[in-house]
Motif scaffolding. Structure first.
Motif, mmCIF file in Angstrom:
data_model
loop_
_atom_site.group_PDB
_atom_site.id
_atom_site.type_symbol
_atom_site.label_atom_id
_atom_site.label_comp_id
_atom_site.label_asym_id
_atom_site.label_seq_id
_atom_site.Cartn_x
_atom_site.Cartn_y
_atom_site.Cartn_z
ATOM 1 N N THR A 46 -3.469 -0.533 -10.255
ATOM 2 C CA THR A 46 -4.205 -0.437 -11.429
ATOM 3 C C THR A 46 -4.969 0.752 -11.112
ATOM 4 O O THR A 46 -5.276 1.178 -10.226
ATOM 5 N N ASP A 75 7.886 -0.740 -4.470
ATOM 6 C CA ASP A 75 7.580 -0.629 -5.973
ATOM 7 C C ASP A 75 6.007 -0.990 -6.256
ATOM 8 O O ASP A 75 5.870 -1.895 -7.326
ATOM 9 N N PHE A 76 5.094 -0.759 -5.513
ATOM 10 C CA PHE A 76 3.576 -1.162 -5.838
ATOM 11 C C PHE A 76 3.131 -0.052 -6.829
ATOM 12 O O PHE A 76 3.312 0.965 -6.856
ATOM 13 N N ARG A 77 2.427 -0.789 -7.768
ATOM 14 C CA ARG A 77 1.858 0.156 -8.757
ATOM 15 C C ARG A 77 0.400 -0.480 -8.932
ATOM 16 O O ARG A 77 0.013 -1.402 -9.681
ATOM 17 N N GLU A 83 -0.948 -6.184 -1.245
ATOM 18 C CA GLU A 83 -0.135 -5.243 -1.266
ATOM 19 C C GLU A 83 -0.722 -4.088 0.179
ATOM 20 O O GLU A 83 -1.818 -4.287 0.358
ATOM 21 N N ILE A 110 4.326 2.322 -2.483
ATOM 22 C CA ILE A 110 4.889 2.909 -3.840
ATOM 23 C C ILE A 110 6.286 3.002 -4.015
ATOM 24 O O ILE A 110 6.752 2.790 -4.883
ATOM 25 N N TRP A 111 6.797 3.801 -3.161
ATOM 26 C CA TRP A 111 8.279 4.504 -3.188
ATOM 27 C C TRP A 111 9.286 3.099 -3.016
ATOM 28 O O TRP A 111 9.957 3.178 -3.449
#
Length: 296
Positions: A263, A259-261, A90, A255-256
């Protein structure tokens, strides 16, 4: 504060923050992308060098040219490893590890220049190291195979090469930024040309080409122009602070748009890294220095 210079640096860092997103949209390997990037930067910044007639006032010296060539080698590998990291992990995680470069500069200064490493500086290095472990995952640290697949090694190598670029480049005092960058990108073209697989450019879409040329002319040529044009008019403290616009934009885009989330452990790792780096490059002046400044 020079407001125009501050705005230029902020814009350059914000644009560069999107380089990871552009990279994964190009559809070509890292080596070929860096090769095109070097060509675009050479044309753009070389053209500005001629237009501004800076070449007429250059102070060439054998020592600085050699240092610049060495910087160019490290800069090229820095880009290649960073783009490889973007393809393997990522963007947010790769950028966090990549920004360990100032910590490596600190370590290099302690080893080769005998610069004194204070206890707070050593603690910052330890905190950043712990942060990198949290990002990649404690369970994967024991397996080099997993680390390589996750891109950790590529991101770490890119940070080391970037640190070497900054470390060696500290000795270049007289060449203009145009000459410095022109020589470095020429070095990149020479190094990468024998390895380029030109067949990877076949079948690319218009969108692919726009992203490829964007990384070359915008993220390299235009951004470098804004960056070098602004930092000479700003304090080291402000430059150190505004440079963090780059990873902030990269993480927000990751992230936007992608769509990386992350932990909670990875978030903690990123906070460890950036906290340690911020303390290292934007540490407050000593009390006695403040007293002298007030007195003057």
């Amino acid at each position: 504060m020079n407001m125009q210079a501050a705005i230029q640096l902020t814009i350059s860092m914000a644009i560069f923050g999107s380089v990871g997103f552009f990279t994964i949209q190009t559809g070509i390997p890292a080596e070929e992308l860096v090769f095109v990037r070097c060509i675009c930067a050479t044309l753009f910044l070389g053209g500005l060098w001629l237009i501004t007639k800076s070449y007429k006032t250059e102070q060439w010296s054998r020592k600085e040219v050699i240092q610049t060539i060495i910087c160019g080698v490290f800069l090229v590998f820095n880009w290649v490893f960073l783009f490889k990291a973007f393809n393997e992990m990522e963007i947010s995680l790769a950028i966090s590890i990549y920004n360990l470069a100032p910590i490596f500069v600190l370590i290099l200064g302690g080893i080769f220049l005998k610069e004194r490493l204070t206890i707070p500086a050593i603690l910052a290095i330890v905190v950043c190291f712990l942060g990198s472990i949290l990002i990649v995952g404690v369970q994967q640290v024991g397996s080099l195979h997993l680390l390589w697949n996750e891109g950790f090694i590529y991101a770490m190598l890119s940070a080391i090469c970037y640190a070497m670029t900054m470390f060696v480049g500290r000795g270049v005092k007289h060449l203009s930024t145009y000459a410095l960058t022109f020589v470095q990108t020429i070095v990149g073209i020479v190094i990468l040309f024998p390895t380029v697989q030109f067949d990877v450019f076949h079948g690319l879409t218009t969108s692919n080409w726009l992203y490829i040329l964007g990384t070359g002319f915008i993220h390299t040529g235009f951004v470098y122009y804004l960056f070098f044009n602004s930092i000479r008019n700003l304090s080291t403290l402000l430059v150190s602070a505004l440079v963090f616009v780059d990873p902030l934009v990269a993480i927000l885009l990751d992230i936007w748009i992608l769509d990386f989330r992350p932990t909670m452990t990875q978030i903690l790792g990123m906070l460890f890294i950036f906290g340690g780096i911020i303390y290292t490059v934007i540490k407050p002046p000593k009390k006695e220095n403040i007293t002298k400044e007030v007195a003057s």
